[in-house]
Design a protein around this motif. Structure first.
Motif, PDB file in Angstrom:
ATOM      1  N   VAL A  39      35.963 -34.506  29.929  1.00  0.00           N
ATOM      2  CA  VAL A  39      36.662 -35.454  30.791  1.00  0.00           C
ATOM      3  C   VAL A  39      36.381 -36.823  30.201  1.00  0.00           C
ATOM      4  O   VAL A  39      35.212 -37.184  29.982  1.00  0.00           O
ATOM      5  CB  VAL A  39      36.181 -35.378  32.254  1.00  0.00           C
ATOM      6  CG1 VAL A  39      36.841 -36.457  33.102  1.00  0.00           C
ATOM      7  CG2 VAL A  39      36.457 -33.995  32.840  1.00  0.00           C
ATOM      8  N   THR A  40      37.410 -37.578  29.908  1.00  0.00           N
ATOM      9  CA  THR A  40      37.250 -38.899  29.310  1.00  0.00           C
ATOM     10  C   THR A  40      36.728 -39.885  30.350  1.00  0.00           C
ATOM     11  O   THR A  40      37.247 -39.958  31.454  1.00  0.00           O
ATOM     12  CB  THR A  40      38.592 -39.407  28.757  1.00  0.00           C
ATOM     13  OG1 THR A  40      39.037 -38.495  27.745  1.00  0.00           O
ATOM     14  CG2 THR A  40      38.457 -40.798  28.156  1.00  0.00           C
ATOM     15  N   VAL A  41      35.713 -40.643  29.957  1.00  0.00           N
ATOM     16  CA  VAL A  41      35.253 -41.770  30.770  1.00  0.00           C
ATOM     17  C   VAL A  41      36.012 -43.013  30.329  1.00  0.00           C
ATOM     18  O   VAL A  41      36.555 -43.746  31.149  1.00  0.00           O
ATOM     19  CB  VAL A  41      33.726 -41.971  30.643  1.00  0.00           C
ATOM     20  CG1 VAL A  41      33.282 -43.255  31.333  1.00  0.00           C
ATOM     21  CG2 VAL A  41      32.990 -40.771  31.218  1.00  0.00           C
ATOM     22  N   LEU A  42      36.081 -43.239  29.003  1.00  0.00           N
ATOM     23  CA  LEU A  42      36.811 -44.396  28.502  1.00  0.00           C
ATOM     24  C   LEU A  42      37.193 -44.202  27.040  1.00  0.00           C
ATOM     25  O   LEU A  42      36.336 -43.901  26.204  1.00  0.00           O
ATOM     26  CB  LEU A  42      35.965 -45.670  28.634  1.00  0.00           C
ATOM     27  CG  LEU A  42      36.696 -46.975  28.320  1.00  0.00           C
ATOM     28  CD1 LEU A  42      37.814 -47.235  29.323  1.00  0.00           C
ATOM     29  CD2 LEU A  42      35.722 -48.131  28.330  1.00  0.00           C
ATOM     30  N   ARG A  94      35.461 -41.366  38.133  1.00  0.00           N
ATOM     31  CA  ARG A  94      36.084 -42.682  38.337  1.00  0.00           C
ATOM     32  C   ARG A  94      35.012 -43.779  38.353  1.00  0.00           C
ATOM     33  O   ARG A  94      35.203 -44.849  37.773  1.00  0.00           O
ATOM     34  CB  ARG A  94      36.857 -42.714  39.649  1.00  0.00           C
ATOM     35  CG  ARG A  94      38.110 -41.883  39.680  1.00  0.00           C
ATOM     36  CD  ARG A  94      38.704 -41.904  41.101  1.00  0.00           C
ATOM     37  NE  ARG A  94      39.666 -40.847  41.295  1.00  0.00           N
ATOM     38  CZ  ARG A  94      40.956 -40.959  41.067  1.00  0.00           C
ATOM     39  NH1 ARG A  94      41.445 -42.111  40.623  1.00  0.00           N
ATOM     40  NH2 ARG A  94      41.769 -39.953  41.265  1.00  0.00           N
ATOM     41  N   ALA A  95      33.910 -43.512  39.035  1.00  0.00           N
ATOM     42  CA  ALA A  95      32.830 -44.502  39.136  1.00  0.00           C
ATOM     43  C   ALA A  95      32.245 -44.820  37.765  1.00  0.00           C
ATOM     44  O   ALA A  95      31.961 -45.983  37.466  1.00  0.00           O
ATOM     45  CB  ALA A  95      31.746 -44.002  40.086  1.00  0.00           C
ATOM     46  N   GLN A 113      47.318 -48.539  29.274  1.00  0.00           N
ATOM     47  CA  GLN A 113      48.621 -47.879  29.406  1.00  0.00           C
ATOM     48  C   GLN A 113      48.920 -47.391  30.813  1.00  0.00           C
ATOM     49  O   GLN A 113      50.079 -47.268  31.192  1.00  0.00           O
ATOM     50  CB  GLN A 113      48.711 -46.673  28.469  1.00  0.00           C
ATOM     51  CG  GLN A 113      48.751 -47.008  27.015  1.00  0.00           C
ATOM     52  CD  GLN A 113      48.843 -45.738  26.174  1.00  0.00           C
ATOM     53  OE1 GLN A 113      49.239 -44.680  26.650  1.00  0.00           O
ATOM     54  NE2 GLN A 113      48.468 -45.843  24.919  1.00  0.00           N
ATOM     55  N   PHE A 114      47.873 -47.070  31.576  1.00  0.00           N
ATOM     56  CA  PHE A 114      48.071 -46.460  32.889  1.00  0.00           C
ATOM     57  C   PHE A 114      47.367 -47.281  33.958  1.00  0.00           C
ATOM     58  O   PHE A 114      46.250 -47.737  33.765  1.00  0.00           O
ATOM     59  CB  PHE A 114      47.545 -45.020  32.908  1.00  0.00           C
ATOM     60  CG  PHE A 114      48.084 -44.196  31.771  1.00  0.00           C
ATOM     61  CD1 PHE A 114      49.396 -43.753  31.774  1.00  0.00           C
ATOM     62  CD2 PHE A 114      47.280 -43.884  30.687  1.00  0.00           C
ATOM     63  CE1 PHE A 114      49.897 -43.006  30.729  1.00  0.00           C
ATOM     64  CE2 PHE A 114      47.766 -43.141  29.629  1.00  0.00           C
ATOM     65  CZ  PHE A 114      49.088 -42.703  29.646  1.00  0.00           C
ATOM     66  N   ALA A 115      48.012 -47.427  35.106  1.00  0.00           N
ATOM     67  CA  ALA A 115      47.460 -48.243  36.186  1.00  0.00           C
ATOM     68  C   ALA A 115      46.352 -47.525  36.937  1.00  0.00           C
ATOM     69  O   ALA A 115      45.427 -48.158  37.430  1.00  0.00           O
ATOM     70  CB  ALA A 115      48.571 -48.635  37.160  1.00  0.00           C
ATOM     71  N   GLU A 116      46.424 -46.198  37.012  1.00  0.00           N
ATOM     72  CA  GLU A 116      45.467 -45.438  37.809  1.00  0.00           C
ATOM     73  C   GLU A 116      44.578 -44.570  36.917  1.00  0.00           C
ATOM     74  O   GLU A 116      45.049 -43.980  35.947  1.00  0.00           O
ATOM     75  CB  GLU A 116      46.225 -44.540  38.796  1.00  0.00           C
ATOM     76  CG  GLU A 116      45.338 -43.777  39.739  1.00  0.00           C
ATOM     77  CD  GLU A 116      46.118 -42.890  40.697  1.00  0.00           C
ATOM     78  OE1 GLU A 116      45.472 -42.232  41.522  1.00  0.00           O
ATOM     79  OE2 GLU A 116      47.362 -42.847  40.620  1.00  0.00           O
ATOM     80  N   ILE A 117      43.310 -44.487  37.272  1.00  0.00           N
ATOM     81  CA  ILE A 117      42.374 -43.606  36.578  1.00  0.00           C
ATOM     82  C   ILE A 117      42.494 -42.228  37.220  1.00  0.00           C
ATOM     83  O   ILE A 117      42.250 -42.073  38.419  1.00  0.00           O
ATOM     84  CB  ILE A 117      40.928 -44.116  36.710  1.00  0.00           C
ATOM     85  CG1 ILE A 117      40.781 -45.496  36.087  1.00  0.00           C
ATOM     86  CG2 ILE A 117      39.946 -43.124  36.093  1.00  0.00           C
ATOM     87  CD1 ILE A 117      39.489 -46.197  36.462  1.00  0.00           C
ATOM     88  N   ILE A 118      42.874 -41.229  36.429  1.00  0.00           N
ATOM     89  CA  ILE A 118      42.977 -39.859  36.922  1.00  0.00           C
ATOM     90  C   ILE A 118      42.110 -38.978  36.022  1.00  0.00           C
ATOM     91  O   ILE A 118      42.532 -38.583  34.928  1.00  0.00           O
ATOM     92  CB  ILE A 118      44.431 -39.349  36.935  1.00  0.00           C
ATOM     93  CG1 ILE A 118      45.296 -40.256  37.815  1.00  0.00           C
ATOM     94  CG2 ILE A 118      44.484 -37.895  37.421  1.00  0.00           C
ATOM     95  CD1 ILE A 118      46.763 -39.917  37.810  1.00  0.00           C
ATOM     96  N   PRO A 119      40.872 -38.700  36.452  1.00  0.00           N
ATOM     97  CA  PRO A 119      40.008 -37.838  35.639  1.00  0.00           C
ATOM     98  C   PRO A 119      40.651 -36.469  35.428  1.00  0.00           C
ATOM     99  O   PRO A 119      41.231 -35.890  36.362  1.00  0.00           O
ATOM    100  CB  PRO A 119      38.729 -37.734  36.478  1.00  0.00           C
ATOM    101  CG  PRO A 119      38.739 -38.974  37.325  1.00  0.00           C
ATOM    102  CD  PRO A 119      40.194 -39.187  37.646  1.00  0.00           C
TER     103      PRO A 119
END
Length: 172
Positions: A39-42, A94-95, A113-119
């Motif tokens: 799962v990408t954090v950043l 997300r945190a 590129q994306f407004a929302e973080i979706i793990p």
């Protein structure tokens, strides 16, 4: 994302590899570039030339302030061109992202590129719907996957392959 010096912060999910590995090898180009199930954090994070002992120390402290947690992947979901496993809960991921971005705002998730973080844990991308349907049916029969998340890893791209550089432990 495969340029030399690009870095990424990822939570490696070893327990997912036996379930998603063969699908990722076929349908996720990052797998053949050395990226494990994660799962990408950043991504992208700072260029590797900017990551010195001080940045490593800050990351160690930042991630060490977060508790380890248990996550389940019990369903597939889709973006327009991505099939992924959805983590539950997703808030701890997300945190982690929010804290890294608060410290390094010049490195927004996915370059802004994306407004929302979706793990998510990507299994396949860029495929036709019938391929996603096939993969999803096969995966659903093998879910859930449960994992204890205890660290975040820093990966660096050399332009062809991604390699782990450092692992940061979560507390607890």
């Amino acid at each position: 994302m495969y340029r030399a010096g690009v870095t990424a912060l990822m939570v490696v999910v070893k327990e997912a590899e036996p379930v998603v590995g063969r699908w990722r090898e076929r349908f996720d180009s990052s797998a053949s570039a050395g990226v494990p199930a994660h799962v990408t954090v950043l991504v992208p994070f700072l260029h590797s030339g900017r990551i010195d002992a001080a940045v490593i120390g800050e990351l160690r402290g930042l991630f060490g302030a977060h508790s380890s947690f248990t996550v389940r992947f019990d369903e597939c979901r889709r973006f327009a061109d991505v099939l992924y496993l959805a983590p539950s809960p997703d808030q701890p991921f997300r945190a982690l992202t929010e804290d890294v971005v608060a410290r390094w705002p010049e490195a927004p998730p996915y370059g802004g590129q994306f407004a929302e973080i979706i793990p998510h844990l990507t299994v396949a991308h860029g495929q036709q719907a019938h391929v996603f349907d096939e993969v999803e049916a096969a995966l659903t029969a093998r879910l859930p996957i449960t994992s204890n998340i205890a660290s975040v890893s820093l990966f660096v791209s050399d332009g062809d392959r991604w390699r782990p550089r450092t692992e940061f432990l979560l507390s607890g």
